[in-house]
Design an enzyme around this catalytic site. Structure first.
Site, PDB file in Angstrom:
ATOM      1  N   ILE A  52      -0.118  13.052   9.253  1.00  0.00           N
ATOM      2  CA  ILE A  52       0.020  14.126  10.129  1.00  0.00           C
ATOM      3  C   ILE A  52       1.558  14.239  10.529  1.00  0.00           C
ATOM      4  O   ILE A  52       1.994  13.514  11.055  1.00  0.00           O
ATOM      5  CB  ILE A  52      -0.938  14.035  11.515  1.00  0.00           C
ATOM      6  N   LYS A 107       2.859   3.549  18.617  1.00  0.00           N
ATOM      7  CA  LYS A 107       2.980   4.852  18.309  1.00  0.00           C
ATOM      8  C   LYS A 107       3.046   5.789  19.466  1.00  0.00           C
ATOM      9  O   LYS A 107       4.002   6.563  19.591  1.00  0.00           O
ATOM     10  CB  LYS A 107       1.856   5.227  17.666  1.00  0.00           C
ATOM     11  N   GLY A 157      -6.779  -0.499   2.692  1.00  0.00           N
ATOM     12  CA  GLY A 157      -5.448  -0.553   2.908  1.00  0.00           C
ATOM     13  C   GLY A 157      -5.003   0.387   4.317  1.00  0.00           C
ATOM     14  O   GLY A 157      -3.847   0.763   4.233  1.00  0.00           O
ATOM     15  N   ASP A 160      -0.967  -1.291  17.950  1.00  0.00           N
ATOM     16  CA  ASP A 160      -0.432  -0.407  17.142  1.00  0.00           C
ATOM     17  C   ASP A 160      -0.324   1.124  17.654  1.00  0.00           C
ATOM     18  O   ASP A 160       0.758   1.817  17.578  1.00  0.00           O
ATOM     19  CB  ASP A 160      -1.123  -0.448  15.694  1.00  0.00           C
ATOM     20  N   GLY A 188      -3.640   4.903   5.016  1.00  0.00           N
ATOM     21  CA  GLY A 188      -3.991   4.975   3.649  1.00  0.00           C
ATOM     22  C   GLY A 188      -2.851   5.454   2.821  1.00  0.00           C
ATOM     23  O   GLY A 188      -1.715   5.750   3.296  1.00  0.00           O
ATOM     24  N   THR A 199       0.676  -1.397   0.065  1.00  0.00           N
ATOM     25  CA  THR A 199      -0.088   0.006   0.055  1.00  0.00           C
ATOM     26  C   THR A 199       0.812   1.397   0.143  1.00  0.00           C
ATOM     27  O   THR A 199       0.761   1.977  -0.942  1.00  0.00           O
ATOM     28  CB  THR A 199      -0.929  -0.134   1.195  1.00  0.00           C
ATOM     29  N   ALA A 207      13.198  19.882  -3.226  1.00  0.00           N
ATOM     30  CA  ALA A 207      14.308  19.339  -2.690  1.00  0.00           C
ATOM     31  C   ALA A 207      15.560  20.251  -3.385  1.00  0.00           C
ATOM     32  O   ALA A 207      16.800  19.887  -2.859  1.00  0.00           O
ATOM     33  CB  ALA A 207      14.727  17.811  -2.997  1.00  0.00           C
TER      34      ALA A 207
HETATM   35  P1  NAP Z   1       1.833  -4.045   2.821  1.00  0.00           P
HETATM   36  O1  NAP Z   1       0.760  -3.459   1.897  1.00  0.00           O
HETATM   37  O2  NAP Z   1       1.489  -5.388   3.524  1.00  0.00           O
HETATM   38  O3  NAP Z   1       3.294  -4.114   1.995  1.00  0.00           O
HETATM   39  C1  NAP Z   1       4.128  -4.597   2.651  1.00  0.00           C
HETATM   40  C2  NAP Z   1       5.452  -4.553   1.357  1.00  0.00           C
HETATM   41  O4  NAP Z   1       6.526  -5.279   1.982  1.00  0.00           O
HETATM   42  C3  NAP Z   1       4.821  -5.911   0.395  1.00  0.00           C
HETATM   43  O5  NAP Z   1       5.069  -5.136  -0.907  1.00  0.00           O
HETATM   44  C4  NAP Z   1       5.863  -6.803   0.486  1.00  0.00           C
HETATM   45  O6  NAP Z   1       6.304  -7.331  -0.637  1.00  0.00           O
HETATM   46  C5  NAP Z   1       6.868  -6.334   0.818  1.00  0.00           C
HETATM   47  N1  NAP Z   1       7.822  -7.249   1.570  1.00  0.00           N
HETATM   48  C6  NAP Z   1       7.405  -8.034   2.820  1.00  0.00           C
HETATM   49  N2  NAP Z   1       8.727  -8.811   2.802  1.00  0.00           N
HETATM   50  C7  NAP Z   1       9.585  -8.480   2.024  1.00  0.00           C
HETATM   51  C8  NAP Z   1      10.960  -8.923   1.632  1.00  0.00           C
HETATM   52  N3  NAP Z   1      11.623  -9.778   2.521  1.00  0.00           N
HETATM   53  N4  NAP Z   1      11.734  -8.213   0.730  1.00  0.00           N
HETATM   54  C9  NAP Z   1      11.007  -7.136  -0.005  1.00  0.00           C
HETATM   55  N5  NAP Z   1       9.830  -6.722   0.196  1.00  0.00           N
HETATM   56  C10 NAP Z   1       9.240  -7.461   1.246  1.00  0.00           C
HETATM   57  O7  NAP Z   1       2.214  -3.008   4.008  1.00  0.00           O
HETATM   58  P2  NAP Z   1       2.023  -1.387   3.976  1.00  0.00           P
HETATM   59  O8  NAP Z   1       0.255  -1.178   4.332  1.00  0.00           O
HETATM   60  O9  NAP Z   1       2.380  -0.741   2.907  1.00  0.00           O
HETATM   61  O10 NAP Z   1       2.609  -0.926   5.369  1.00  0.00           O
HETATM   62  C11 NAP Z   1       4.188  -0.919   5.063  1.00  0.00           C
HETATM   63  C12 NAP Z   1       4.627  -0.469   6.420  1.00  0.00           C
HETATM   64  O11 NAP Z   1       3.827   1.104   6.739  1.00  0.00           O
HETATM   65  C13 NAP Z   1       4.384  -1.261   7.724  1.00  0.00           C
HETATM   66  O12 NAP Z   1       5.258  -1.038   8.669  1.00  0.00           O
HETATM   67  C14 NAP Z   1       2.989  -0.230   8.164  1.00  0.00           C
HETATM   68  O13 NAP Z   1       2.873  -0.669   9.718  1.00  0.00           O
HETATM   69  C15 NAP Z   1       3.367   1.127   7.952  1.00  0.00           C
HETATM   70  N6  NAP Z   1       2.205   2.014   7.671  1.00  0.00           N
HETATM   71  C16 NAP Z   1       1.219   1.624   6.915  1.00  0.00           C
HETATM   72  C17 NAP Z   1       0.285   2.664   6.796  1.00  0.00           C
HETATM   73  C18 NAP Z   1      -1.115   2.136   5.876  1.00  0.00           C
HETATM   74  O14 NAP Z   1      -2.020   3.022   5.926  1.00  0.00           O
HETATM   75  N7  NAP Z   1      -1.127   1.214   5.264  1.00  0.00           N
HETATM   76  C19 NAP Z   1       0.261   3.941   7.304  1.00  0.00           C
HETATM   77  C20 NAP Z   1       1.302   4.022   8.105  1.00  0.00           C
HETATM   78  C21 NAP Z   1       2.220   3.296   8.154  1.00  0.00           C
HETATM   79  P3  NAP Z   1       5.385  -8.469  -1.683  1.00  0.00           P
HETATM   80  O15 NAP Z   1       4.393  -7.280  -2.222  1.00  0.00           O
HETATM   81  O16 NAP Z   1       5.930  -8.780  -2.986  1.00  0.00           O
HETATM   82  O17 NAP Z   1       4.533  -9.390  -0.808  1.00  0.00           O
HETATM   83  N1  HSE Z   2      -2.636   0.294  10.758  1.00  0.00           N
HETATM   84  C1  HSE Z   2      -2.418   1.619  11.131  1.00  0.00           C
HETATM   85  C2  HSE Z   2      -3.568   2.338  11.202  1.00  0.00           C
HETATM   86  C3  HSE Z   2      -1.806   2.214   9.509  1.00  0.00           C
HETATM   87  O1  HSE Z   2      -4.665   1.848  10.879  1.00  0.00           O
HETATM   88  O2  HSE Z   2      -3.580   3.769  11.897  1.00  0.00           O
HETATM   89  C4  HSE Z   2      -1.064   3.738   9.997  1.00  0.00           C
HETATM   90  O3  HSE Z   2      -0.064   3.470  10.998  1.00  0.00           O
END
Ligand code: NAP
Ligand code: HSE
Length: 432
Positions: A136, A205, A187, A201, A302, A13, A33
């Site tokens: 934020i 934070k 997402g 979670d 998101g 995502t 930048a």
């Molecule tokens: P996600 O959709 O599950 O994506 C994770 C990605 O990591 C996938 O593309 C996966 O690859 C890749 N991955 C996992 N193991 C890997 C490896 N060994 N080598 C290379 N790539 C690898 O997660 P996300 O929602 O984007 O979240 C990513 C991070 O951001 C998390 O720490 C989450 O807590 C944080 N975050 C998310 C949000 C949100 O709204 N989603 C907001 C703030 C923070 P594949 O696709 O090939 O499986």
């Molecule tokens: N899963 C987290 C949330 C993503 O819903 O707030 C943002 O860190």
């Protein structure tokens, strides 16, 4: 114009949103930048998976060494969730001379000291704005813009998924399971949504914010927490009737006896800014001794809101700003904690209680007697008529005046032992 080569690891995502901003809005990032941020490589686990961004041919790889062996790549957005292999990959990237930007709060809350020490030893930096409250800019605000203040309190809605679920249940009448599935589709949720709904979670934070704002060094697992996973729909409507909404609040507050920390579903008064935070929005209400109250509000989860924070960190890192702040702040260094957590039993709050009681004479006297015996004063009581489903039991809703947890915990146990009470009773904090 100068060019800084950057890379992304993990293209789910958030990673897809980051790639889209870098590829589709290169002119914008270049303007801010003062150089072009050139996306050189994207590393994923599964090359066959369909991605949510159009990548130029040759950019995608499943081999991390395309980044670690390329000395021209300076900044890497590490956007894999969870602890491993994220931790090992982060260390490899630092050791190969890359500055890191991450959104992974679980990793920082668990391994922050190790990763930050290693980055300092290697003269590298870690930027993590996206790890707390998504879009934020709370990390920069607390660690830089409010640095003339002693933060006195911080109350936040830090989990977008939980807030989205609560809003859907309240406004659309969705079932809990349907709302969780919807948050996953959009997402917002973690790969394992248990972390969202059980308060983990938000606690991760809060541990990061408590370190930035108060110099606390608290492991997130030591923060008392409850999530929305055990919440009953009836409490949302009873709260509504009393003029409150239930929110998953993360609280850090300086008291004379130390720092109060907790994550819990809390009744928040209608019309107050925190009560009006809807959907996947997050909010953080901060009180500083010089600035007074400040309120931050925006999308906390998101694709694009989170990517917005990641790309801003990539720009700051490419320009060299992150490195200066990173060295100056000495986050998670060997320094002593500036404040210790207080004893949670001493913390006082108003409480909302819901008991299911027999509809019989004398019940009210027994219930109020138990509360009186524990020194808990009642602010209001509402008893509803029995309905067809439970003809002999009625919900009894009690709002208390402020009481300590030392009094409320044993009082709840004693109430649940009364023969006229059908346990488990519900007890939640109230924020007026
Ligand atoms: P996600 O959709 O599950 O994506 C994770 C990605 O990591 C996938 O593309 C996966 O690859 C890749 N991955 C996992 N193991 C890997 C490896 N060994 N080598 C290379 N790539 C690898 O997660 P996300 O929602 O984007 O979240 C990513 C991070 O951001 C998390 O720490 C989450 O807590 C944080 N975050 C998310 C949000 C949100 O709204 N989603 C907001 C703030 C923070 P594949 O696709 O090939 O499986
Ligand atoms: N899963 C987290 C949330 C993503 O819903 O707030 C943002 O860190």
């Amino acid at each position: 114009m100068e060019t800084t080569k950057v890379a992304v690891v993990g293209m789910g995502t958030v990673g897809s949103g980051v790639a889209r901003l870098l590829l589709d809005h290169g002119d914008r990032t270049a303007r801010h930048a003062g150089r072009t941020l050139w996306l050189e490589s994207v590393v994923v686990r599964d090359l066959a998976k369909v991605r949510d961004a159009d990548l130029p041919a040759g950019l995608l790889s499943d081999d991390l060494s395309v980044i670690t062996d390329n000395p021209e790549i300076r900044v890497v957005a590490q956007l894999i969730g969870g602890l491993e292999p994220a931790r090992t990959i982060m260390l490899k990237l630092l050791e190969s001379g890359k500055d890191i930007v991450t959104a992974n709060k679980a990793l920082l809350a668990e391994h922050g000291p190790e990763l930050f020490d290693r980055a300092r030893e290697l003269g590298r930096s870690i930027a993590f704005e996206a790890s707390v409250a998504g879009g934020i800019p709370i990390v920069a605000n607390i660690s830089q813009c409010l640095s003339a203040n002693q933060v006195l309190s911080l109350r936040g809605i830090l989990n977008g998924t939980s807030n989205y679920i609560l809003t859907q249940m309240e406004e659309q009448g969705d079932s809990y399971n349907a709302a969780v599935a919807d948050a996953q589709r959009r997402g917002y949720a973690e790969a394992d949504p248990t972390m969202d709904v059980d308060g983990a979670d938000a606690a991760q934070k809060l541990a990061i914010l408590a370190h930035l704002a108060f110099g606390a060094r608290v492991h997130w697992r030591d923060i008392p927490r409850a999530g929305i996973d055990t919440l009953d729909l009836t409490d949302l409507s009873h709260a509504q009737e009393l003029g409150y909404r239930i929110k998953l609040l993360a609280v850090a507050q300086l008291l004379e006896s130390g720092l109060e920390l907790h994550v819990s579903p809390t009744l928040v008064k209608h019309g107050s800014p925190l009560a009006e935070v809807r959907g996947a929005f997050n909010a953080v209400s901060v009180v500083g001794d010089a600035v007074g109250p400040v309120f931050f509000h925006g999308l906390g989860a998101g694709q694009m809101p989170t990517a917005s924070a990641v790309v801003a960190d990539m720009i700051d890192t490419a320009v060299g700003r992150t490195n200066i702040t990173f060295r100056t702040l000495e986050l998670w260094s060997q320094q002593e904690a500036r404040v210790q957590p207080c004893d949670p039993a001493q913390v006082r709050s108003r409480y909302y209680l819901r008991l299911s009681v027999d509809d019989q004479p004398g019940v009210m006297a027994k219930v109020t007697g138990v509360l009186g015996d524990h020194g808990i004063s009642i602010a209001s009581i509402v008893q509803h008529e029995p309905d067809d489903e439970t003809p002999h039991a009625v919900p009894l809703i009690i709002m208390t005046h402020a009481a300590s947890e030392q009094a409320s915990s044993p009082a709840m146990k004693a109430l649940d032992q009364l023969s006229c009470v059908h346990p488990p009773s519900v007890c939640m904090r109230v924020l007026d």
